[in-house]
Design a protein around this motif. Sequence first.
Motif: not given
Length: 356
Positions: A41-53, A65-70, A95-99
């Motif tokens: 989980a700590l190594r997961r690529d946050l790009a997999e969550l979708g969203g935008e930078t 740098r700003v990430r917006v997901v969900g 990872q837990a809340l992006a959905g």
Amino acid sequence: MARPRLPRPLLAAAAATAGGAWYATFRRDRDRIRRDPIRPALRRDLAELGGETLGVPAGDGTRLRVRVVGPQDAPTVVLVHGWTCALEFWTLQLQALAGELRIVAYDLRGHGGSAPSSGGDYSIDAYADDLERVLRATVPEGRRATLVGHSLGAMTIAAWAGDRDAAEIRERVAAVGLLSTGLGDLISSSLILPTHGLGDRIEQELGQLVLGAAAPLPKRSTPISSRVVRYVALCGAASPATVAFCDRMVLSCPRDVRANTGSTISRVELHEGLRSLEVPTIVLGGRRDRLTPPVHTERMAEHLPQLLDLVLLDDVGHMAPLEAPEVTTDLIRRLVAAGDAAPSAATPLAAPATAG
């Protein structure tokens, strides 16, 4: 009289023994990290969550740098990380809340993927203004956001609130979480700085010198660096992969950013800013936090007009979102729920809440 020198064969043997012990420790550490269940989980690529930078310009032009997901129509939560970290610090919460929530996480100036300060400004005012710029760029007009800050991130929220009146904050903010932080007297209470018993002035000057030091750090994790990070920022109960994750973040922070920001932290006094936070607020700390011990959490609770809860966690150090990820994630959900029911600027406030 010349000092006697050890024979070269003896020196070589000692060096070989030390090198062998170092390598053996390195291998043991590496094996423990690889076996740690939290590592994937700590190594997961946050790009997999979708969203935008996004690249959000600060007031002085520094690019953040700003990430917006969900989901775009979900409540917005803005996560603000701490000193020497990056937005990936929140990976387990993302990872837990992006959905279910619209989450905004950004790198503080000079940290992670954000640019160094264009004018060399790492003051708390600069960090507070950066938060304002991120809020303007990412929170839809007419909607409120839940703000959650860790360590310097929570200081940033307090500094931002201190420049605004309660009505504006209630109009723009639904709820606030202040995690593992202190808003003043950080040197006198620290359990890691070698300053106690020297007198107030000497303690303050020495503490500022330590926090503002630009000493070089290794480029990669070592058995020594990981143990120093565990002692300073985590606790003995932290898992090997969690320690390694924090170690990599700390070592990746540029030394000038670390030093200038550390100097800023050593001088902050932000408790007055809490009086404008007339929104549901939770403060959380770890009982084994050496950087900002529980006395800070308790003091903040005394200043908050709408305290929802005061949470102190056993066997948790300074990195609560990583050491106690489920508790932190549930705290964010609680804040969002409380914020949905909180009055807006146009609604009269009820009597201040007390700690739960």
